[in-house]
Write an enzyme that holds these catalytic residues in place. Structure first.
Site, PDB file in Angstrom:
ATOM      1  CG  ASN A 128      15.746  25.338   1.063  1.00  0.00           C
ATOM      2  OD1 ASN A 128      16.205  24.865   2.100  1.00  0.00           O
ATOM      3  ND2 ASN A 128      15.719  24.656  -0.080  1.00  0.00           N
TER       4      ASN A 128
ATOM      5  CG  ASP B 237      22.598  20.358  -1.309  1.00  0.00           C
ATOM      6  OD1 ASP B 237      21.699  20.771  -0.556  1.00  0.00           O
ATOM      7  OD2 ASP B 237      22.523  20.428  -2.551  1.00  0.00           O
TER       8      ASP B 237
ATOM      9  NE  ARG C  27      13.829  18.971   2.525  1.00  0.00           N
ATOM     10  CZ  ARG C  27      14.398  19.601   1.522  1.00  0.00           C
ATOM     11  NH1 ARG C  27      14.557  20.903   1.543  1.00  0.00           N
ATOM     12  NH2 ARG C  27      14.804  18.946   0.471  1.00  0.00           N
TER      13      ARG C  27
ATOM     14  CG  HIS D  67      12.755  16.197  -1.883  1.00  0.00           C
ATOM     15  ND1 HIS D  67      12.085  17.358  -1.594  1.00  0.00           N
ATOM     16  CD2 HIS D  67      13.938  16.564  -2.431  1.00  0.00           C
ATOM     17  CE1 HIS D  67      12.827  18.398  -1.962  1.00  0.00           C
ATOM     18  NE2 HIS D  67      13.956  17.943  -2.463  1.00  0.00           N
TER      19      HIS D  67
ATOM     20  CG  HIS E  61      21.483  27.371  -5.424  1.00  0.00           C
ATOM     21  ND1 HIS E  61      21.141  26.119  -4.968  1.00  0.00           N
ATOM     22  CD2 HIS E  61      21.458  27.288  -6.785  1.00  0.00           C
ATOM     23  CE1 HIS E  61      20.906  25.315  -5.997  1.00  0.00           C
ATOM     24  NE2 HIS E  61      21.085  26.008  -7.120  1.00  0.00           N
TER      25      HIS E  61
ATOM     26  CG  HIS F 177      18.383  21.382   2.358  1.00  0.00           C
ATOM     27  ND1 HIS F 177      17.961  22.656   2.090  1.00  0.00           N
ATOM     28  CD2 HIS F 177      19.461  21.161   1.564  1.00  0.00           C
ATOM     29  CE1 HIS F 177      18.738  23.185   1.150  1.00  0.00           C
ATOM     30  NE2 HIS F 177      19.655  22.300   0.819  1.00  0.00           N
TER      31      HIS F 177
ATOM     32  CB  ALA G 102      16.188  19.190  -7.396  1.00  0.00           C
TER      33      ALA G 102
HETATM   34  C1  NCD Z   1      17.809  21.414  -2.224  1.00  0.00           C
HETATM   35  C2  NCD Z   1      16.490  21.180  -1.507  1.00  0.00           C
HETATM   36  O1  NCD Z   1      15.820  20.183  -1.819  1.00  0.00           O
HETATM   37  O2  NCD Z   1      16.153  21.944  -0.606  1.00  0.00           O
HETATM   38  N1  NCD Z   1      17.801  20.675  -3.449  1.00  0.00           N
HETATM   39  C3  NCD Z   1      18.871  20.255  -4.149  1.00  0.00           C
HETATM   40  O3  NCD Z   1      18.681  19.689  -5.220  1.00  0.00           O
HETATM   41  N2  NCD Z   1      20.086  20.427  -3.719  1.00  0.00           N
HETATM   42  C4  NCD Z   1      18.029  22.865  -2.419  1.00  0.00           C
HETATM   43  C5  NCD Z   1      19.402  23.221  -2.867  1.00  0.00           C
HETATM   44  O4  NCD Z   1      20.336  23.267  -2.055  1.00  0.00           O
HETATM   45  O5  NCD Z   1      19.566  23.462  -4.065  1.00  0.00           O
HETATM   46 ZN    ZN Z   2      21.091  22.736  -0.519  1.00  0.00          ZN
END
Ligand code: NCD
Ligand code: ZN
Length: 348
Positions: free
Chosen positions: A42, A247, A18, A251, A136, A16, A264
């Site tokens: 996402n 993954d 962002r 955050h 997912h 991710h 998460a």
């Molecule tokens: C991911 C996210 O923060 O974009 N979060 C996670 O807990 N893995 C999304 C995801 O891949 O589920």
């Molecule tokens: Zn992910």
């Protein structure tokens, strides 16, 4: 004692990146060791069109430290996708495939699919162009225990998808359970990514009494010892169908507090390949790291294996607690712990 290993340059098939300042701070970590990364779509406004994908890819590549770095973008599948644009983007390799987020399964999945049967036409298109469906694999329903979401998704959705689209290539992302490993192993045309955290943590590291450790909270949630062992075995030994996908999901620390806004996701890309090396070494399987990190992924996606090599050296060090730059502050996975590998340099 082995104190240096040379592997084909890895790829990370689940990251991710962002957007905004976060993207500009973290992109250098994934481009540090990897040649290619799948950039998950996402974002706060999900990537659903060809134009958004082209722009997002460019944004990531422009922010990377490495001129050869490539971001690969899957389409965020929704109930209301523009099908003509989707087909165009698959034909022109703008989308590597489609990412299925069941509605409200994880971060920014509120745009995800409510009734998966209603997007079977999209799966048909992916199958036709030999593109991958990335999943997912969790079913989030009030009657399903959080630890059983992967199992229910497999039983109630994935079995049916597998039967209906026999030639569709599927990646079960961040496999988190023994049940998931078994499904990938025993079905055709399906592979799985495995994260470092699912091979290093169990639910005891997340939930103690009624206190949650927010830094170990991710989706799918980490599970039991037998799940962890099964994932380690799949990655390290049974490893033609499993490959590297961190993954890594940063955050800002403000969202990593135990309250209603807890998000998460675990950030690991700053030490990704080193964490995998530590795990493979613990399993006495360092000789299998390369196939997991650098060969199975491109083979599954029908791409060339990378040409350069990466050397990892033995080096004891402590992972710093935070990445801090400008307004960004992110907790590192494995913070304050000892790690005994360090990627040194890329070479031909
Ligand atoms: C991911 C996210 O923060 O974009 N979060 C996670 O807990 N893995 C999304 C995801 O891949 O589920
Ligand atoms: Zn992910």
């Amino acid at each position: 004692m082995i104190d240096s290993i040379k592997i084909i340059q890895p790829d990370d098939w689940h990251v991710h990146f962002r957007e905004g300042e976060m993207l500009s701070v973290i992109t250098k970590y994934s481009s540090r060791v990897n040649k290619r990364c799948i950039a998950m779509p996402n974002t706060s406004t999900p990537i659903t069109t060809s134009i958004e994908a082209v722009n997002y890819k460019k944004l990531i590549e422009d922010n990377s430290d490495n001129d050869n770095f490539e971001a690969l973008i899957p389409c965020y599948l929704t109930d209301t996708l523009n099908i003509a644009d989707f087909e165009y983007a698959l034909q022109n390799n703008i989308f590597i495939g489609g990412k299925l987020y069941p509605n409200n399964a994880t971060t920014n999945s509120q745009f995800g699919v409510n009734n998966i049967k209603e997007i079977y036409n999209i799966f048909e298109i992916l199958e036709k162009y030999n593109k991958t469906l990335l999943i997912h694999g969790e079913l989030n329903r009030s009657d399903i225990d959080i630890f059983d979401r992967e199992k229910y998704f497999i039983d109630e959705e994935l079995q049916q998808i597998r039967k209906s689209f026999k030639d569709l290539k599927i990646v079960l992302e961040h496999v988190s359970s023994d049940y998931g490993v078994d499904f990938v192993k025993t079905n055709n045309n399906i592979a799985g990514t495995i994260t470092p955290h699912h091979m290093l943590l169990t639910k005891k590291d997340v939930f103690k009494d009624d206190v949650v450790n927010p830094h170990h909270y991710c989706m799918p949630v980490v599970k039991n010892e037998n799940d962890l062992l099964s994932l380690r075995k799949a990655a390290c030994f049974n490893n033609s169908k499993f490959f590297l996908g961190t993954d890594s999901a940063p955050h800002h620390v403000d969202y990593k507090k135990q309250n209603d806004s807890l998000k998460a996701g675990i950030f690991s890309s700053s030490n990704s390949i080193e964490l995998y090396a530590l795990i493979f070494e613990e399993e006495n399987a360092l000789e299998n790291l390369e196939v997991f990190s650098s060969i199975n992924g491109p083979k599954f996606y029908d791409m060339d294996v990378n040409k350069n090599y990466l050397t990892l050296n033995k080096e004891d060090r402590i992972i710093p607690e935070y990445i801090e730059e400008g307004n960004i502050k992110i907790k590192n996975f494995y913070a304050n712990k000892n790690i005994n590998w360090k990627a040194s340099h890329l070479h031909v």
